[in-house]
Design a protein around this motif. Structure first.
Motif, mmCIF file in Angstrom:
data_model
loop_
_atom_site.group_PDB
_atom_site.id
_atom_site.type_symbol
_atom_site.label_atom_id
_atom_site.label_comp_id
_atom_site.label_asym_id
_atom_site.label_seq_id
_atom_site.Cartn_x
_atom_site.Cartn_y
_atom_site.Cartn_z
ATOM 1 N N GLY A 378 48.433 50.994 65.175
ATOM 2 C CA GLY A 378 49.670 50.229 64.984
ATOM 3 C C GLY A 378 49.799 49.078 65.960
ATOM 4 O O GLY A 378 50.893 48.530 66.136
ATOM 5 N N GLN A 379 48.691 48.688 66.626
ATOM 6 C CA GLN A 379 48.710 47.631 67.639
ATOM 7 C C GLN A 379 47.585 46.641 67.366
ATOM 8 O O GLN A 379 46.784 46.322 68.241
ATOM 9 N N ILE A 380 47.537 46.112 66.144
ATOM 10 C CA ILE A 380 46.412 45.251 65.781
ATOM 11 C C ILE A 380 46.383 43.970 66.614
ATOM 12 O O ILE A 380 45.314 43.435 66.914
ATOM 13 N N ASN A 387 39.816 43.144 72.191
ATOM 14 C CA ASN A 387 38.462 43.503 71.765
ATOM 15 C C ASN A 387 37.711 42.355 71.110
ATOM 16 O O ASN A 387 36.484 42.305 71.206
ATOM 17 N N VAL A 388 38.421 41.444 70.425
ATOM 18 C CA VAL A 388 37.754 40.322 69.765
ATOM 19 C C VAL A 388 37.825 39.061 70.622
ATOM 20 O O VAL A 388 36.794 38.520 71.042
ATOM 21 N N LEU A 389 39.042 38.594 70.890
ATOM 22 C CA LEU A 389 39.176 37.343 71.625
ATOM 23 C C LEU A 389 38.716 37.496 73.075
ATOM 24 O O LEU A 389 38.176 36.545 73.663
ATOM 25 N N PRO A 417 34.106 50.396 59.351
ATOM 26 C CA PRO A 417 35.327 50.742 60.088
ATOM 27 C C PRO A 417 36.493 51.069 59.158
ATOM 28 O O PRO A 417 36.743 50.380 58.168
ATOM 29 N N THR A 418 37.191 52.123 59.473
ATOM 30 C CA THR A 418 38.435 52.480 58.791
ATOM 31 C C THR A 418 39.615 52.389 59.747
ATOM 32 O O THR A 418 40.747 52.650 59.352
ATOM 33 N N SER A 419 39.337 52.050 60.995
ATOM 34 C CA SER A 419 40.390 51.946 62.005
ATOM 35 C C SER A 419 40.459 50.517 62.531
ATOM 36 O O SER A 419 39.483 49.759 62.466
ATOM 37 N N VAL A 420 41.595 50.154 63.051
ATOM 38 C CA VAL A 420 41.778 48.833 63.650
ATOM 39 C C VAL A 420 40.837 48.663 64.836
ATOM 40 O O VAL A 420 40.220 47.609 65.020
ATOM 41 N N MET A 421 40.728 49.710 65.625
ATOM 42 C CA MET A 421 39.846 49.630 66.796
ATOM 43 C C MET A 421 38.404 49.353 66.377
ATOM 44 O O MET A 421 37.731 48.459 66.890
ATOM 45 N N GLU A 596 51.199 39.919 62.762
ATOM 46 C CA GLU A 596 50.233 40.995 62.575
ATOM 47 C C GLU A 596 49.679 41.044 61.157
ATOM 48 O O GLU A 596 48.528 41.436 60.948
ATOM 49 N N GLU A 597 50.478 40.674 60.168
ATOM 50 C CA GLU A 597 49.979 40.655 58.797
ATOM 51 C C GLU A 597 48.884 39.610 58.637
ATOM 52 O O GLU A 597 47.869 39.837 57.960
ATOM 53 N N ALA A 598 49.086 38.453 59.239
ATOM 54 C CA ALA A 598 48.061 37.413 59.178
ATOM 55 C C ALA A 598 46.798 37.871 59.908
ATOM 56 O O ALA A 598 45.673 37.595 59.452
ATOM 57 N N LEU A 599 46.966 38.562 61.012
ATOM 58 C CA LEU A 599 45.818 39.091 61.745
ATOM 59 C C LEU A 599 45.045 40.078 60.888
ATOM 60 O O LEU A 599 43.804 40.067 60.870
ATOM 61 N N ARG A 600 45.758 40.936 60.190
ATOM 62 C CA ARG A 600 45.082 41.914 59.345
ATOM 63 C C ARG A 600 44.294 41.222 58.230
ATOM 64 O O ARG A 600 43.179 41.626 57.899
ATOM 65 N N ARG A 601 44.876 40.147 57.685
ATOM 66 C CA ARG A 601 44.165 39.426 56.633
ATOM 67 C C ARG A 601 42.886 38.788 57.182
ATOM 68 O O ARG A 601 41.851 38.757 56.503
#
Length: 629
Positions: A378-380, A387-389, A417-421, A596-601
């Protein structure tokens, strides 16, 4: 009373010197008297003439030169007896030379010079051994506690050394060995018999009235160790073990220390054979930077890098306490190491630029990452930012600074991956793989599974739950995970860093997956509790983003063997560089806007497998059999 105070005031070393000089005088005069008594016309032997004083002086100098008085009678052993014999022989030569210069050996029969050192060695060594025997075997009836009868599993070198030490202590009384080697049946070590094989443990334990079992097999593999523990559990007696060889070598344990059997002892595997020459050649004399150097993996990497002779070690760490802890440890254990501690965020470009400009690292190990799957689900935004940037900022700083090698430490959760992490770690992998084609820096990714006893992992959580009386919570009866120890993981990371030329993904051989349910049951038994009666196991259901099975390779990542049997090479999946940078720019903007929605996309567009398996929140479980990959 006055005499007692006078004796107590004498320095122990002085008493030893007086004793030894008295033995020299006794040996010389006794041998001389014996020799002259056999002569046809025996001459009287003076007890304190010039000849005797010269022998005392010559022999005393030899005693001092050979370091005879640096040893303690309490711990006299074979090396001490050998040193005594050497000192006696050299002393005889010194006495012969001195007396030759004094009177050409006119009054000294040659047989005296031959027999004298033998007699003197007996007179010096005998009291020392008798004193040690008396100290080892005497009984203090006032303070002594009843000895605990101990049955030792393993009659090898470790078992022999263990019994030798146990016999010195009043707390333990070894009653026998058990060993599967048929050639040892009926043998005795330090007077203790080998009574049978390990399979006979329950019967022999009853016959010998054993009160405790000790597993003395530090080189045992996991199958042998599990068998020994199962036999110990069947006897219903308390049991202990000696440390593993790698823990002794690394200084984490003393050789004959008795400790409870830990889950690491059962999940540990055969000793990893590494090309330490190649690793040391790559790291020795180099400037090394470790991000996240205060975490479980990062801290162990720092220890091993320091042992390998790095010129300098810089740690960039966000946790103030973790940074303080690793700094204190390394400054204590490696005082000659040039160590730099930086408190900061690897995602802060200004901090990274300053760290790279100051430390000028040649090799970077990027271990900084958020890793807790349920928390990050829940913390994308934070997962993507760190982890990315954070990886992107570190990699670009490394490229601008002319770093030779950049090692990204990744996870098996990045595969399908099935998890955000896991998804964010996979994006970090993709960036490093593709950035390697546009940089002179060698970008290498190392991927592995769960690490035993790392911060926040399942083992310390189970341990806390057992200590609290339960229940132990497991998400699913069939869930499995790969495990390896922290030192093994770090050693293989170092080995993989030597193998890579840039752009590769190396996956570590994690062995066979372990059922978490079996892990929980074993830990409950090792704690001396009964599963179901004293400690319950409760199944809570899979958490969002969690898989039943982890895997080390994606189906499209053709993997091959490397020069090391425990490391596999996965062929990278390329992506258009311009598209990747454009998506990462969108993700960076979404991160700043807290969208966060844009990040998920963004993540879903980069990882179609994540979009199909976890696009709706990661609750869908996708399971693969790793053996089929």
């Amino acid at each position: 009373m006055l005499l007692r105070k006078l004796i107590a005031g004498i320095h122990p070393r002085l008493a030893v010197v007086v004793h030894d000089m008295l033995m020299v005088w006794l040996a010389w005069t006794a041998v001389s008297m014996l020799r002259w008594s056999l002569a046809p016309n025996p001459s009287p032997v003076s007890l304190f003439d010039t000849e005797v004083w010269l022998v005392l002086a010559a022999q005393g100098l030899i005693f001092w030169w050979t370091g005879l008085y640096r040893g303690l009678w309490r711990f006299a052993s074979v090396p001490d007896i050998w040193n005594i014999f050497r000192a006696c022989v050299l002393g005889a030569f010194a006495a012969a030379i001195t007396l030759f210069l004094y009177n050409r050996l006119v009054t000294v029969p040659r047989t005296v010079l031959v027999i004298y050192p033998l007699v003197l060695a007996i007179l010096l060594g005998g009291p020392r051994l008798l004193y040690r025997y008396w100290k080892d075997s005497r009984l203090d009836f006032v303070t002594r506690t009843p000895s605990q009868r101990v049955l030792v599993l393993g009659a090898g070198k470790a078992g022999e050394a263990l019994v030798r030490d146990l016999k010195r202590e009043n707390r333990y009384a070894p009653v026998g060995f058990l060993d599967d080697n048929p050639q040892l049946r009926g043998a005795r070590l330090h007077g203790i018999p080998v009574l049978g094989t390990l399979d006979q443990l329950p019967q022999i334990a009853r016959e010998t009235a054993a009160e405790m079992l000790v597993i003395a097999m530090p080189a045992a593999n996991k199958v042998q160790m599990r068998r020994a523990v199962e036999l110990c559990e069947s006897s219903e007696l308390p049991f202990r073990t000696v440390p593993r060889l790698e823990d002794v070598v690394a200084g984490r344990s003393s050789f004959n220390e008795l400790k409870k059997v830990a889950i690491e002892d059962l999940l540990g595997r055969e000793q990893v054979q590494l090309d330490w020459t190649a690793i040391r050649t790559r790291l020795a004399g180099k400037r090394v930077l470790v991000s996240g150097g205060g975490g479980s993996i990062g801290a162990e990497l720092c220890r091993q890098i320091a042992r390998l002779g790095a010129e300098s070690l810089t740690v960039l760490e966000l946790s103030e306490y973790n940074l303080y802890s690793i700094e204190q440890e390394l400054r204590r254990d490696f005082p000659d190491l040039l160590f730099n501690a930086w408190l900061g965020d690897c995602g802060d470009a200004a901090t990274c630029e300053r760290v790279f400009a100051t430390a000028k690292p040649q090799i970077v190990f990027h271990a900084a990452a958020y890793k807790h799957v349920p928390l990050l689900q829940g913390q994308i935004r934070e997962a993507f930012r760190n982890n990315v940037l954070g990886t992107k900022v570190m990699a670009e700083a490394a490229d601008r600074s002319g770093v030779e090698s950049f090692v990204l430490i990744s996870t098996d959760k990045a595969v399908n991956p099935t998890s955000v992490m896991g998804a964010c770690k996979r994006v970090a992998e993709i960036f490093c793989q593709n950035f390697a084609q546009h940089s002179q820096t060698r970008f290498i990714t190392v991927r592995f599974g769960n690490v035993l006893d790392s911060a926040g992992s399942v083992v310390p959580r189970f341990r806390e739950q057992i200590q609290a009386g339960g229940p132990v919570t497991v998400t699913h009866p069939e869930i499995t995970r790969y495990f390896m120890t922290i030192p093994e993981a770090c050693q293989l990371i170092l080995q993989a860093s030597v193998l890579g030329n840039g752009g590769e993904i190396f996956a570590l051989d994690m062995g066979e997956p372990i059922k978490i349910r079996d892990l929980a049951e074993q830990m409950i038994r090792l704690a001396g509790r009964q599963e179901g009666h004293e400690i319950a196991i409760v199944y809570t259901g899979l958490r969002p983003g969690e898989k039943l099975f982890e895997e080390l390779f994606h189906a499209q990542e053709r993997y091959s063997d490397t020069a090391h049997a425990k490391i596999f090479l996965a062929q990278p999946r390329s992506m258009a560089w311009s598209l990747l940078l454009a998506q990462l720019r969108h993700g960076e903007q979404a991160m700043r806007d807290f969208d966060e929605e844009a990040l998920r996309r963004v993540v879903e567009q980069l990882l179609p497998e994540f979009a199909s398996g976890a696009g709706s929140g990661g609750a869908t479980v996708v399971a693969f059999d790793s053996k089929a990959v």
